[in-house]
Write a protein that holds these residues in place. Structure first.
Motif, PDB file in Angstrom:
ATOM      1  N   ARG A  43      21.506 -43.414  57.243  1.00  0.00           N
ATOM      2  CA  ARG A  43      21.632 -43.295  55.791  1.00  0.00           C
ATOM      3  C   ARG A  43      20.254 -43.056  55.190  1.00  0.00           C
ATOM      4  O   ARG A  43      19.372 -43.915  55.303  1.00  0.00           O
ATOM      5  N   ASP A 215      30.936 -26.320  55.901  1.00  0.00           N
ATOM      6  CA  ASP A 215      30.228 -27.547  55.532  1.00  0.00           C
ATOM      7  C   ASP A 215      28.933 -27.227  54.797  1.00  0.00           C
ATOM      8  O   ASP A 215      28.588 -27.870  53.814  1.00  0.00           O
ATOM      9  N   TYR A 219      28.243 -28.609  51.057  1.00  0.00           N
ATOM     10  CA  TYR A 219      27.161 -29.533  50.752  1.00  0.00           C
ATOM     11  C   TYR A 219      26.010 -28.850  50.021  1.00  0.00           C
ATOM     12  O   TYR A 219      24.998 -29.472  49.745  1.00  0.00           O
ATOM     13  N   SER A 346      21.230 -34.596  51.705  1.00  0.00           N
ATOM     14  CA  SER A 346      22.519 -35.244  51.481  1.00  0.00           C
ATOM     15  C   SER A 346      23.498 -34.979  52.613  1.00  0.00           C
ATOM     16  O   SER A 346      24.488 -35.682  52.762  1.00  0.00           O
ATOM     17  N   ILE A 347      23.220 -33.970  53.429  1.00  0.00           N
ATOM     18  CA  ILE A 347      24.168 -33.691  54.515  1.00  0.00           C
ATOM     19  C   ILE A 347      23.822 -34.493  55.772  1.00  0.00           C
ATOM     20  O   ILE A 347      24.649 -34.622  56.669  1.00  0.00           O
ATOM     21  N   GLU A 349      23.566 -37.633  56.418  1.00  0.00           N
ATOM     22  CA  GLU A 349      24.421 -38.781  56.726  1.00  0.00           C
ATOM     23  C   GLU A 349      25.690 -38.331  57.453  1.00  0.00           C
ATOM     24  O   GLU A 349      26.152 -38.975  58.384  1.00  0.00           O
ATOM     25  N   THR A 350      26.242 -37.201  57.026  1.00  0.00           N
ATOM     26  CA  THR A 350      27.469 -36.709  57.647  1.00  0.00           C
ATOM     27  C   THR A 350      27.217 -36.162  59.047  1.00  0.00           C
ATOM     28  O   THR A 350      27.969 -36.426  59.980  1.00  0.00           O
ATOM     29  N   ARG A 353      26.170 -38.512  62.535  1.00  0.00           N
ATOM     30  CA  ARG A 353      27.035 -39.458  63.245  1.00  0.00           C
ATOM     31  C   ARG A 353      27.179 -39.063  64.712  1.00  0.00           C
ATOM     32  O   ARG A 353      27.535 -37.921  65.015  1.00  0.00           O
TER      33      ARG A 353
ATOM     34  N   PRO B 104      31.520 -31.812  48.156  1.00  0.00           N
ATOM     35  CA  PRO B 104      30.812 -33.012  48.642  1.00  0.00           C
ATOM     36  C   PRO B 104      29.374 -33.087  48.135  1.00  0.00           C
ATOM     37  O   PRO B 104      28.809 -34.166  48.016  1.00  0.00           O
ATOM     38  N   HIS B 107      28.188 -35.654  45.335  1.00  0.00           N
ATOM     39  CA  HIS B 107      27.951 -37.087  45.465  1.00  0.00           C
ATOM     40  C   HIS B 107      26.536 -37.491  45.078  1.00  0.00           C
ATOM     41  O   HIS B 107      26.344 -38.405  44.290  1.00  0.00           O
TER      42      HIS B 107
END
Lengths: 376, 183, 430
Positions: A43, A215, A219, A346-347, A349-350, A353, B104, B107
């Motif tokens: 994060r 994506d 984003y 901001s991308i 975090e996605t 994983r 998205p 956010h």
């Protein structure tokens, strides 16, 4: 090790990466939840370099804000200045003289090369190879020298003015810029064979942290990151501004050369190719450099008619936009920076994983995020 | 599609006549705050609209009118057209729906919107401070924002380096031996 | 050493207790000498590393302390000794304080069996190779202690990475060494060196194809055991800050640091002794060499030169390669190196059984391998030359260059390259 928490039968280690960590470029922080080397969550925590540049704009005169633009992103000062200048010029309805546009383009493309030097150097450095970084910094010195000769500054240029540029380039400077481009075009293949095709580097980057085109668009990724994901979009070509309509160049797109489309290696390759195209652009712009004024007539006390506009340029990290609202006074009423790093951050975090810690470092470096730009 | 067509089509989908303005790339349309999410969805999914890219989402504080204008700059890679979607919120209690489900990218922009302007975001999954510390008071980008004199006992302003320091306003010692005076 | 002890005991007519004390004293003396030599080597290697890194990266490197910066290590050592030895409040104090010692002991104790020349060896153990493998594994204990004792998560990750890595790479390294032991039929390092010859085709490196492969496996594994790039994951700066020595400062950090550099020399020395014929001089038999001081000195120089080249290669690797990822690292070991090393061991064992010693076939293979190695070397040089020609670069091997020999940062050079600029006012004719 009190912070090992147990969630759903799994033990997670909460790691604090940054704000002073060698591979967080600038000052930023990640909170990692890891299971051994594998990350469950990364994060980002930003804001360590927040200087309130948007609030500061509300207290500055229009020309007085220009030097602040360089500080939005110290690695691509010219682009920041250009986006702001374009917004003001559009509201003022000033025509910038063609020579000034060409000079803006030349310096911008040199700036892009300098920025990609840092980015590519950082990718290889974060992966463990120091030497390419030093080599690229050595080449970057030449650009800094050129910019210093042109406008007196090596990093925060303050070269643009509203309605033009500050200083004209003489023939000697143009010759030197051409000489740099000639030399640099020979350095790119050398860089590629030194590190770009190194098997370890390829295996560390290829197939790692792929971002698919959908994506990337959702984003709001821009620039090289977007193109690496296979979206063929470049403001210079598709929404031409400044001197670009008169120049020809190609837009590199990620093809998944060794892994999947949109992986770290694609982002690496796209940037290498962009440096090559920037060399072409500099050369063409110098060849086609028109004679004439370098600055349009702009009143000394600048009052801009009420209105608003969104102006954007294709910066080194992609679309760099300025949303400028004017209320008719001599100061911006509201100014908003839209930067590439903000979206890229901001991308993370996605995407992060399931990556390993070492891959996160590669991901951050390959997205070319830089803290001052996200924090502003 | 040119701006007028986009505006017309959005008006049709929402079944209302909308306030429009601007020209070319800066064309905008103003929707009522309660239809914000609906309008966004229509622009994202509407036939021939396909706004897939949220460029930026921000606000402008207008205390004179008692409003906060929220503006979302949209673009469509597919159709290559742009539009600014706007809404006007009541400055006393600004509330707006989150666009995160549509784009998205919204956010993080909304987190910034919330901390900088105090616009409450409905249905935001992770509404935390983005740029400022967790306990920072106020909403800095509002026009009537006054910077606090001290933050956790640390002065936020530093005396002018060339000015003669007045008595008792010297540099603050923050080392262990010189605890800062109580805030 | 034993001969000296007996001679002194006889001439001083010592009692049995006196004899014991004498030999204990001599052992202590030897230990101190070995430690000092190893320390000196490690310190000089830090200078070499920084100097080479400088040349590689178009910089100069340290050149201020002493001639050519040769005393830089002394200044660094002094700095480390004078610095505060910080122990984090939450650290496991005994573990944290003791951690550098196993690392240093593991590396420096191994120096006892390094055959610097035919006679210059502290202890020619009968189980030399076994001792080396055993004592160097102490390092991992120290690193684990440091990783755990620091109570820092980055340190912990680094320590665990390091343990996994060293334990994994111990396997191929030991197997590769054993394939030489099989050829020589002895574990004593001096006997292994003596069993080779001065000429390249008499080295275990080139005597059989398996030896050639075993050397590369050993070298790779040893680089990994020494935590050097491209296997420097335990202290990967861009990932783990500084890995297991994140929390260390002052002389305790210096302990890890010196241990690492001594380890570079150690691995090069072992490779030199086991694969490259050690102190053997071409055309001189060990029997001839033992009698002459000059041959001894030359043998020493030959050994040091061979080990030095090894160190140089390790250093150059560090400034050339990126770093592997954890899974790639272990995959490389267990999937390729360990089976490969095992095959080399079996191959060499079969070779001993099937090929008669001193036969024509064995000699022909030696010559053939030497030719192959020379061809590979030539190919490398030619390729490098092509790259340098394509960018207009030049060969720069001058390790002793002073700052001013390279003109890249010379203002006069810059003026030549870019011209002198005069800024024009806006509107002035260009």
């Amino acid at each position: 090790m009190s912070e090992i928490v147990e969630t759903a039968g799994r033990e997670e280690l909460i790691l604090n990466m940054g704000p002073h960590h060698p591979s967080t470029h600038g000052v930023l922080r990640f909170v990692l939840h890891t299971d051994g080397e594998i990350m469950r969550l990364a994060r980002p925590d930003i804001g360590y370099l927040h200087r309130g540049l948007e609030k500061l704009a509300e207290g500055q005169s229009y020309p007085g804000y220009l030097p602040f633009c360089d500080r939005v992103n110290y690695l691509e000062g010219i682009f920041c200045e250009q986006a702001y200048a374009m917004a003001v010029e559009r509201l003022l309805k000033i025509e910038v003289p063609p020579r000034a546009e060409a000079l803006r383009t030349i310096t911008a493309e040199l700036n892009r090369i300098a920025n990609h030097h840092i980015c590519l150097g950082c990718i290889s450095m974060d992966i463990g190879a120091y030497t390419p970084f030093v080599y690229l910094l050595r080449e970057r010195e030449r650009i800094n020298d050129l910019m210093e000769a042109l406008c007196g500054n090596r990093l925060t240029y303050h070269y643009l003015r509203l309605g033009g540029v500050a200083h004209d380039a003489d023939d000697a400077w143009l010759k030197n810029a051409l000489a740099f481009v000639d030399k640099f075009e020979r350095v790119i293949p050398e860089f590629e064979s030194l590190i770009g095709k190194n098997e370890i580097l390829v295996r560390r980057l290829a197939g790692v942290a792929s971002i698919c085109g959908a994506d990337a668009v959702a984003y709001g990724l821009v620039g090289p990151n977007l193109r690496a994901s296979g979206v063929d979009w470049d403001l210079r070509r598709d929404a031409p501004y400044s001197f670009y309509p008169r120049l020809s160049f190609e837009v590199p797109v990620g093809k998944g050369e060794r892994g999947t489309v949109g992986d770290c290696y694609d982002r690496f390759l796209v940037r290498v190719e962009e440096m090559r195209q920037s060399c072409r652009l500099v050369r063409q712009a110098i060849e086609k450099l028109p004679a004439g004024d370098i600055r349009a007539k702009v009143p000394r006390v600048l009052k801009i008619p009420a209105g608003e506009t969104y102006a954007c340029v294709e910066g080194a990290r992609g679309e760099l936009g300025v949303y400028l609202v004017s209320d008719g006074s001599d100061k911006p009423y509201r100014l908003k920076w839209r930067t590439g790093s903000f979206a890229a951050m901001s991308i993370i975090e996605t995407v992060s994983r399931g990556l390993m810690i070492a891959d996160l470092v590669a991901l951050i470096a390959s997205l070319d995020v830089i803290a001052p730009e996200t924090d502003r | 599609m040119n701006p007028t067509e986009i505006q017309e089509r959005l008006g049709q989908r929402l079944g209302a006549s909308l306030e429009c303005g601007g020209a070319g790339a800066d064309a905008f349309v103003i929707v009522p705050a309660e239809r914000w999410l609906e309008a966004a969805r229509a622009l994202r999914e509407g036939e021939g609209l396909d706004f897939d890219y949220l460029r930026s989402l921000t606000a402008v504080d207008r205390p004179a009118e008692g409003k906060i204008d929220v503006a979302a700059h949209l673009f469509s890679y597919k159709r290559r057209h742009a539009l600014t979607l706007k809404t006007r919120l009541d400055r006393a209690a600004p509330r707006i729906a989150s666009l995160g489900a549509v784009w998205p990218a919204a956010h993080w922009h909304e987190r910034e919107l919330w901390e900088m302007f105090g616009v409450a975001i409905e249905n935001h999954p992770d509404l935390r401070h983005l740029l400022l510390p967790e306990d920072w008071p106020g909403h800095p980008l509002r026009k009537d924002y006054a910077m606090p004199e001290r933050y956790q006992g640390i002065p936020t302003r530093r005396p002018a380096p060339l000015a003669e320091p007045a008595a008792g306003t010297g540099p603050t010692n923050t080392g262990p031996k010189n605890p800062p005076e109580a805030p | 050493m034993r001969a000296l002890a007996e001679y002194l005991a006889a001439s001083w007519q010592l009692s049995p207790l006196g004899r014991e004390l004498l030999s204990a004293g001599l052992i202590l003396l030897t230990a101190i000498v070995v430690f000092a030599v190893a320390l000196l080597i490690a310190a000089l290697l830090t200078w070499l590393e920084r100097r080479v890194a400088g040349r590689v990266q178009s910089r100069v490197g340290p050149n201020r302390v002493g001639p050519l910066g040769l005393l830089q290590w002394l200044a660094d050592g002094l700095k480390m000794i004078l610095k505060e030895d910080v122990v984090p409040a939450a650290a496991d104090r005994p573990l944290f304080l003791l951690a550098p010692y196993p690392v240093m002991i593991g590396v420096f104790a191994a120096f006892a069996t390094v055959p610097f020349s035919q006679l210059l060896i502290a202890a020619d153990l009968d189980v030399g190779v076994l001792y080396l493998i055993a004592v160097t594994s102490l390092v991992v204990v120290g690193i684990l202690m440091a990783g755990w004792g620091s109570n820092n998560k980055w340190s912990l990750l680094g320590g665990i990475r390091s343990a996994a890595q060293i334990v994994a790479y111990e396997v191929p390294a030991a197997l590769a060494l054993l394939s030489v032991v099989v050829m020589a039929g002895t574990l004593s390092l001096q006997s292994i060196v003596a069993a080779q010859g001065g000429w390249p085709w008499e080295w275990y490196l080139l005597r059989t194809p398996f030896g050639f492969v075993a050397f590369f496996i050993y070298f790779t594994a040893a680089v990994a055991e020494g935590n050097r790039t491209p296997f420097d994951l335990p202290e990967a700066e861009s990932e783990l800050v500084a890995g297991y020595n994140t929390e260390y400062s002052g002389i305790r950090f210096g302990g890890f640091f010196l241990g690492e550099f001594a380890n570079i020399y150690l691995m090069s020395a072992i490779a030199s002794a086991l694969f490259f014929g050690g102190w053997q001089i071409p055309g001189v038999t060990p029997a001839e060499q033992v009698g002459s001081v000059w041959w001894q000195a030359l043998g020493f120089l030959v050994f040091v030169a061979k080990a030095g080249v090894g160190c140089l290669v390790v250093i150059l690797l560090r400034w050339t390669f990126p770093r592997l990822r954890v899974d790639q690292l272990t995959a490389l070991c267990y999937r390729y190196l360990a089976p490969g090393a095992f095959l080399c061991l079996v191959g060499n064992a079969l070779w001993i059984v099937l090929v008669p010693a001193g036969s024509l076939f064995e000699r022909m293979v030696g010559y053939g391998m030497t030719a192959v190695a020379a061809a590979l070397g030539l190919w490398f040089v030619l390729r490098m030359r092509r790259h340098m020609v394509s960018t207009g670069d030049r060969l720069d091997l001058d390790l002793f260059a002073r700052g001013h020999t390279r003109a890249a940062f010379d203002p006069a050079w810059q003026a030549r390259a870019y011209g002198r600029f005069r800024r024009r006012r806006p509107g002035e004719a260009s």
